[in-house]
Design a protein around this motif. Structure first.
Motif, short mmCIF file in Angstrom:
data_model
loop_
_atom_site.label_atom_id
_atom_site.label_comp_id
_atom_site.label_asym_id
_atom_site.label_seq_id
_atom_site.Cartn_x
_atom_site.Cartn_y
_atom_site.Cartn_z
N UNK A 186 -42.98 70.45 -20.55
CA UNK A 186 -42.12 69.29 -20.74
C UNK A 186 -41.26 69.04 -22.05
N UNK A 187 -40.41 70.03 -21.82
CA UNK A 187 -39.48 70.11 -23.15
C UNK A 187 -40.62 70.48 -24.67
N UNK A 188 -40.80 71.64 -24.58
CA UNK A 188 -42.25 71.94 -25.57
C UNK A 188 -41.47 72.89 -26.62
N UNK A 189 -41.81 72.21 -27.81
CA UNK A 189 -41.17 72.84 -29.12
C UNK A 189 -41.75 74.23 -29.35
N UNK A 190 -41.26 75.32 -29.60
CA UNK A 190 -42.06 76.60 -30.04
C UNK A 190 -41.28 77.02 -31.32
#
Ligand SMILES: Cc1cc2nc3c(=O)[nH]c(=O)nc-3n(C[C@H](O)[C@H](O)[C@H](O)COP(=O)(O)OP(=O)(O)OC[C@H]3O[C@@H](n4cnc5c(N)ncnc54)[C@H](O)[C@@H]3O)c2cc1C
Length: 501
Positions: free
Chosen positions: A259-263
């Motif tokens: 769900x809109x994950x920052x990498x």
């Protein structure tokens, strides 16, 4: 840090991850009644290095520092390296009561990224994959491979506007100096709720229009925005079952929502290079189909053993029809074993990594999956109807009727009713029979079609040589003796796996 103990592994899973099961949020996967069996199953990867007799198999020493790390994190360079890995996985599955620990086998997915980084010659990706490997080794981490997208309409590509929405395949929705933001969902991800890291990659080839979907990265399982819906599974033993002192081993899988994950960039291994999505997933698949056939061998050894036991208990061991059936089971098991080993010996080298022979590894997966139902049919036939109609352990214990069961459900002079009932119970309870297992065999590690496509794709060029042979020997093409010798030479190279990409 160095090697973790099984307890340290379990402790590392108490990290605030968001796991849901049967409509409830799981506070602690290591103690949850429906998940702790799976956690113990995975923990065996951390038990094996503590067993002196298996330490050399489970652990490798760093040539420079002398530090020890899990063999799964050793990059295979030769057929012998692949065979050692094969032995490790098979031995672990046998010791773990026929179930693979699956805490690191998905290093296969990361290795697909390593091959791609080298195939591209992309310095950044090579450095990032090298650094990530060190991170895995140093912290002795476990990982799951999140490859299968939910896909929506299978006839449409990822970016096709006719899909109900744009997130049926995981994609990049934003980028900045620090990293990327991803959205989507991966499905059927084995062990995801109880490993440290998720390795994410596309599940198919991509076109230019799909560039946002060509993304591969690693992310901790507790990263913000990751929600996992674990599949509840039943590990069978209850009050109606004959007690068995050995622990139950089993795995489960999860729908993993991003769900809109920052990498962060240092964990991104592919981002927009759509031409390399296929390289990444295919190289993962070659490794993983070999992994799959390896751990299935441990199941099939048990199935064959249970069939042999019940045939003996029922007095049909020497009957010609049963001998034929047992021969079929032995043939199945030994073909799996041979294909698994051959795929290591005839490996190819992609991006500096030894990869199991693509055609042989896919033949191995296709062979066992396509024939599994035939094998279970044979076992069910040998067992007779008691396999499903057997009275329970509770009846067996009952003072009024237990004695009748002992009297009427026995087999040959040496086969007690209890032995028969226990073997039939094992067939029902171990990962041997039933719809769930039938489906696992067909789809896990890729559908039958995926294996067939890979076999044809990889062997297509060989067909030209076979055709040439046919045309020469049927006189369609005139060929000199020297040319014919060259053709035989080319034929002898097929399947030997000497390609370097
Ligand atoms: C027990 C289990 C464990 C698994 N573990 C993992 C894991 O750890 N990580 C992971 O990433 N995945 C995992 N998988 C997923 C597995 O790889 C997939 O199930 C498999 O690739 C099939 O995909 P699917 O389930 O979406 O089925 P579908 O893609 O819907 O396939 C169903 C049928 O449709 C056909 N089909 C699909 N698309 C097309 C098309 N375009 N044209 C023609 N026919 C088509 C297929 O050939 C197949 O016959 C696991 C699966 C199982 C069952």
């Amino acid at each position: 840090m160095g090697l973790k103990t099984p307890e340290e592994f379990k402790e590392s899973l108490r990290d605030g991850r968001e796991v849901f099961l049967a409509g409830e949020k799981v506070e602690d996967v290591t103690t949850h009644p429906k998940l702790k069996v799976a956690v113990e199953t995975a923990a065996f990867d951390y038990v094996m290095p503590e067993m002196p007799e298996y330490r050399d198999l489970a652990v490798v020493k760093d040539e420079k520092t002398g530090e020890e790390f899990s063999r799964y994190f050793y990059r295979p360079k030769t057929g012998d390296d692949l065979l050692k890995r094969h032995e490790l996985m098979l031995t672990a599955s046998r010791l773990n009561y026929t179930t693979t620990p699956f805490a690191r086998e998905m290093i296969d997915s990361f290795n697909g990224c390593v091959v791609t980084a080298h195939a591209m010659g992309n310095k950044d990706y090579i450095e990032r994959t090298d650094a990530y490997l060190e991170h895995l080794k140093k912290n002795d981490l476990s990982l799951a491979g999140a490859i299968t997208d939910v896909k929506g309409d299978r006839s449409l590509r990822a970016a096709d506007p006719k899909q109900r929405h744009g997130d049926y395949y995981l994609r990049v929705i934003d980028k900045n100096k620090e990293g990327i933001v991803v959205r989507g969902a991966k499905v059927h991800i084995t062990a995801a709720p109880y490993v440290n890291e998720l390795l994410v990659m596309p599940c198919r080839n991509m076109t230019e229009a799909d560039a946002d979907y060509a993304v591969a990265f690693a992310i901790p399982a507790n990263a913000k925005g990751i929600k996992m819906v674990a599949h509840p599974f039943d590990w069978h033993r209850g009050p109606f079952d004959f007690p068995v002192d050995l622990p139950v081993r089993s795995h489960t899988d999860a729908l993993v929502i991003f769900d809109d994950v920052f990498v962060p960039w240092e964990r991104v291994f592919l981002c927009g290079e759509w031409q390399y999505a296929a390289t990444t997933v295919y190289n993962f698949a070659y490794l993983h189909r070999h992994t799959a056939v390896t751990y299935h061998i441990a199941w099939v050894e048990l199935i064959v053993g249970l069939a042999a036991a019940i045939a003996e208990y029922n007095g049909i061991k020497r009957a010609s029809n049963v001998r034929d059936q047992m021969t079929e089971l032995i043939f199945y098991l030994n073909t799996m074993k041979s294909l698994a080993r051959a795929s290591c010996m005839d490996n190819v080298v992609h991006g500096g990594l030894a990869i199991p022979n693509p055609v042989t590894a896919n033949c191995a997966k296709y062979y066992y999956a396509n024939n599994y139902h035939t094998i279970t049919k044979i076992v069910e036939d040998i067992c007779g109807g008691l396999l499903t109609t057997a009275p329970t352990y509770a009846d067996w214990q009952d003072s009024e009727i237990g004695g009748y069961m002992d009297k009427y459900l026995g087999g040959t002079a040496n086969a007690s009713a209890e032995a028969r009932l226990r073997v039939l119970q094992a067939l029902r309870h171990y990962p041997c029979l039933g719809m769930e297992l039938d489906v696992n065999n067909i789809h896990a590690e890729g559908s039958l079609m995926a294996a067939r496509l890979a076999i044809y794709g990889e062997a297509r060029q060989d067909l030209e040589l076979y055709k040439k042979l046919a045309e020469v020997l049927s006189g369609v093409t005139k060929t000199s003796w020297e040319e014919y010798v060259d053709l035989c030479e080319d034929l002898s190279k097929i399947g030997k796996g000497d390609s370097e990409v």
